[in-house]
Design a protein around this motif. Structure first.
Motif, short mmCIF file in Angstrom:
data_model
loop_
_atom_site.label_atom_id
_atom_site.label_comp_id
_atom_site.label_asym_id
_atom_site.label_seq_id
_atom_site.Cartn_x
_atom_site.Cartn_y
_atom_site.Cartn_z
N VAL A 15 0.84 -1.21 0.00
CA VAL A 15 0.00 0.00 0.00
C VAL A 15 0.87 1.25 0.00
O VAL A 15 0.65 2.20 -0.75
N LYS A 16 1.92 1.22 0.82
CA LYS A 16 2.80 2.37 0.92
C LYS A 16 3.52 2.63 -0.40
O LYS A 16 3.64 3.78 -0.85
N GLN A 26 -0.77 10.15 3.02
CA GLN A 26 -1.71 9.26 3.72
C GLN A 26 -3.07 9.92 3.86
O GLN A 26 -4.10 9.28 3.68
N THR A 27 -3.05 11.19 4.18
CA THR A 27 -4.31 11.92 4.36
C THR A 27 -5.13 11.91 3.08
O THR A 27 -6.34 11.64 3.09
N SER A 39 -7.04 4.30 10.32
CA SER A 39 -7.07 2.93 9.79
C SER A 39 -5.98 2.75 8.75
O SER A 39 -5.32 1.71 8.71
N LEU A 40 -5.80 3.74 7.91
CA LEU A 40 -4.77 3.65 6.88
C LEU A 40 -3.39 3.57 7.53
O LEU A 40 -2.54 2.78 7.12
N GLY A 41 -3.20 4.39 8.57
CA GLY A 41 -1.94 4.35 9.30
C GLY A 41 -1.65 2.96 9.83
O GLY A 41 -0.53 2.45 9.74
N LYS A 42 -2.69 2.33 10.36
CA LYS A 42 -2.52 0.98 10.89
C LYS A 42 -2.16 -0.01 9.79
O LYS A 42 -1.35 -0.91 9.99
N GLU A 44 -0.56 0.70 6.99
CA GLU A 44 0.81 0.93 6.54
C GLU A 44 1.84 0.58 7.61
O GLU A 44 3.01 0.41 7.31
N ARG A 45 1.41 0.53 8.87
CA ARG A 45 2.35 0.12 9.92
C ARG A 45 2.24 -1.38 10.20
O ARG A 45 2.82 -1.88 11.16
#
Ligand SMILES: [Zn+2]
Ligand SMILES: [Zn+2]
Length: 159
Positions: A15-16, A26-27, A39-42, A44-45
């Protein structure tokens, strides 16, 4: 640009990578995909390794990729693996390998005759894992349908 998930590439990295290649933050991605930035942050992490269908649809749309690609990244299987084995029940000759173009993720219909491609047994619905065999290993029915009397006994179409 290669936008298919690489073998061993995790959902997070995939995804990244696609997001970066599109040059969006990301935003922005979260906004276009209609999912929470958190959720997106999660994802990508790598704290989220599975996607619900809404996030998957949204991300596929925002990243401009078929949602099957995300599926493949989630499962860690390469595109074109056995689960995407498809063939045209009209054109395929038993004993020959399927046309490569049928196997493309985006192929839904046969390029020759327009028949809907099949990826599971018409009789028992088990996925087709090999066309080396002309019969379904689960129910024994031939994969290639004959156009004659059998059409009478086909189960009703599922929609
Ligand atoms: Zn065909
Ligand atoms: Zn079967």
């Amino acid at each position: 640009m290669d936008n298919t998930p690489k073998p061993q590439e995790s959902l997070a990295l995939y995804v990244k990578r696609i997001r970066t290649s599109l040059g969006i933050s990301q935003t922005e991605l979260a906004l276009i995909a209609g999912i929470h930035l958190q959720s997106l942050g999660k994802i990508e992490r790598a704290m989220t390794t599975k996607l619900n269908s809404k996030s998957q649809r949204g991300l596929a749309y925002a990243l401009q990729i078929p949602s099957e690609y995300l599926d493949a990244a989630v499962r860690g299987t390469p595109i074109g693996a056995s689960d995407s084995l498809k063939f045209c029940p009209d054109c395929w000759q038993p004993g020959t390998p399927p046309e490569e173009i049928w196997l493309l993720v985006r192929s839904q219909c046969c390029f020759l005759c327009g028949t809907r491609l099949r990826n599971s047994c018409a009789n028992c619905n088990e996925p087709i894992t090999s066309l080396k065999f002309r019969f379904c290993p689960y129910c024994g029915k031939t994969y290639k349908e004959s156009n004659d009397s059998e059409s009478q006994t086909k189960p009703p179409k599922k929609n």
